[in-house]
Enzyme design. Structure first.
Site, PDB file in Angstrom:
ATOM      1  N   TYR A 102       0.818  -1.212   0.000  1.00 53.00           N
ATOM      2  CA  TYR A 102       0.000   0.000   0.000  1.00 53.00           C
ATOM      3  C   TYR A 102       0.854   1.265   0.000  1.00 53.00           C
ATOM      4  CZ  TYR A 102      -4.066  -2.894   0.207  1.00 53.00           C
ATOM      5  OH  TYR A 102      -5.021  -3.816  -0.131  1.00 53.00           O
TER       6      TYR A 102
ATOM      7  N   ARG B 244       1.322   1.760  -3.641  1.00 51.83           N
ATOM      8  CA  ARG B 244       0.094   2.291  -4.253  1.00 51.83           C
ATOM      9  C   ARG B 244      -0.048   3.784  -3.936  1.00 51.83           C
ATOM     10  NH1 ARG B 244       1.114  -1.876  -5.220  1.00 51.83           N
ATOM     11  NH2 ARG B 244       1.894  -0.713  -7.009  1.00 51.83           N
TER      12      ARG B 244
ATOM     13  N   GLN C  75     -15.815   2.962  -5.838  1.00 54.26           N
ATOM     14  CA  GLN C  75     -15.095   1.780  -5.373  1.00 54.26           C
ATOM     15  C   GLN C  75     -13.601   2.064  -5.255  1.00 54.26           C
ATOM     16  OE1 GLN C  75     -16.823  -2.065  -7.262  1.00 54.26           O
ATOM     17  NE2 GLN C  75     -17.200  -0.452  -8.760  1.00 54.26           N
ATOM     18  N   ASN C  76     -13.161   3.199  -5.773  1.00 54.45           N
ATOM     19  CA  ASN C  76     -11.741   3.515  -5.821  1.00 54.45           C
ATOM     20  C   ASN C  76     -11.253   4.049  -4.483  1.00 54.45           C
ATOM     21  OD1 ASN C  76     -11.874   2.796  -8.522  1.00 54.45           O
ATOM     22  ND2 ASN C  76     -12.302   4.900  -9.174  1.00 54.45           N
TER      23      ASN C  76
ATOM     24  N   HIS D 277     -14.651   1.396  -0.391  1.00 56.01           N
ATOM     25  CA  HIS D 277     -13.576   0.461  -0.050  1.00 56.01           C
ATOM     26  C   HIS D 277     -12.404   1.110   0.667  1.00 56.01           C
ATOM     27  CE1 HIS D 277     -15.321  -2.095  -3.545  1.00 56.01           C
ATOM     28  NE2 HIS D 277     -15.934  -2.335  -2.409  1.00 56.01           N
TER      29      HIS D 277
ATOM     30  N   GLY E 132     -16.973   3.242 -15.513  1.00 53.45           N
ATOM     31  CA  GLY E 132     -15.699   2.575 -15.282  1.00 53.45           C
ATOM     32  C   GLY E 132     -15.738   1.399 -14.338  1.00 53.45           C
ATOM     33  N   THR E 133     -16.854   0.694 -14.266  1.00 51.68           N
ATOM     34  CA  THR E 133     -16.938  -0.476 -13.406  1.00 51.68           C
ATOM     35  C   THR E 133     -17.635  -1.614 -14.132  1.00 51.68           C
ATOM     36  OG1 THR E 133     -17.864  -1.397 -11.358  1.00 51.68           O
ATOM     37  CG2 THR E 133     -19.019   0.479 -12.323  1.00 51.68           C
ATOM     38  N   SER E 134     -17.142  -2.815 -13.903  1.00 51.02           N
ATOM     39  CA  SER E 134     -17.720  -3.994 -14.545  1.00 51.02           C
ATOM     40  C   SER E 134     -18.988  -4.458 -13.851  1.00 51.02           C
ATOM     41  CB  SER E 134     -16.702  -5.138 -14.537  1.00 51.02           C
ATOM     42  OG  SER E 134     -16.397  -5.521 -13.200  1.00 51.02           O
TER      43      SER E 134
END
Length: 235
Positions: free
Chosen positions: A54, A57, A87-88, A105, A171-173
């Protein structure tokens, strides 16, 4: 009164800023095993590895900037009451100027107590040392929802989704749960706009859907123009 525009964003929005994604064929999971860096058990058994992951990241994030899609969403606040659910774990929405962002998240530039999930605090710079502690004296950990953990912000996000006059998916599946189930929360007949160059799973959406098959940096500015023009005509 401004209409309520709720936007649900995923990794594809950040990818256009150069942020490494997790699930693409060349993404982070191609280089790391989930069990090694993104579970509560990994934090206990391999704390140094998880903290390093992390840190990297976070360092990457500080080298990146918001893209045109982020700025377009922020600009929509001039015409709409915009709520972003993401979600980012990056802060690119905030850095672009969006004022209401719910992170499902967690947030990469914050840490939390190992004991109290509500004790959250910012980290200066990018590096968390192994010795760093939270204000309650427990070892600090990344403020990230690991696999196998509950999503504390989900109930709040579901309330926001249910209040939408317009809903955007970008931008999300729509394959990560429980986050993806937000598309079942909005009321019938709320228009839904999807911005994604791929094939997100839209099977749970029963509302009218308009799809812009472009990436976020191109498709969201296009959607911004559509929404602002529609609102102008409505008035």
């Amino acid at each position: 009164m401004k209409k309520k525009l709720v936007v649900f964003t995923g990794a594809g929005v950040s990818a256009d800023s150069g942020i490494s994604t997790f699930r693409d064929s060349d993404g982070l999971w191609a280089r790391y095993r989930i069990e090694e860096v993104c579970t509560p058990e990994a934090l206990v058994k391999n704390r140094e590895t998880v903290i390093h992951f992390y840190n990297m990241r976070r360092k990457e994030l500080l080298e990146k900037n918001p893209n045109a899609g982020h700025y377009a969403l922020a600009a929509l606040e001039s015409c709409f009451e915009v709520e972003i659910i993401t979600q980012n774990i990056d802060d690119l929405h905030e850095r672009a100027g969006s004022s209401r962002v719910t992170h499902l998240h967690g947030e990469l530039r914050k840490l939390r107590s190992s004991r109290d999930e509500n004790l959250i605090f910012p980290i200066p710079g990018w590096e968390q040392t192994l010795e760093m502690t939270a204000p309650d004296g427990t070892p600090a950990r990344p403020f990230v929802v690991f696999f196998g953990e509950s999503v504390p912000a989900f109930d709040r996000a579901a309330e926001i989704a249910a209040s939408a006059d317009l809903f955007v998916v970008a931008g999300t599946s729509l394959s990560v749960y429980p986050a993806a189930s937000l598309v079942r929360c909005f009321i019938p007949n709320v228009p839904v706009y999807v911005v994604d160059p791929g094939q997100p799973d839209l099977s749970a959406i029963r509302n009218p859907v308009r799809i812009i098959r472009k990436n976020a940096a191109t498709g969201i500015p296009e959607l911004q123009e559509i929404l602002m023009e529609n609102e102008k005509n409505r008035q």
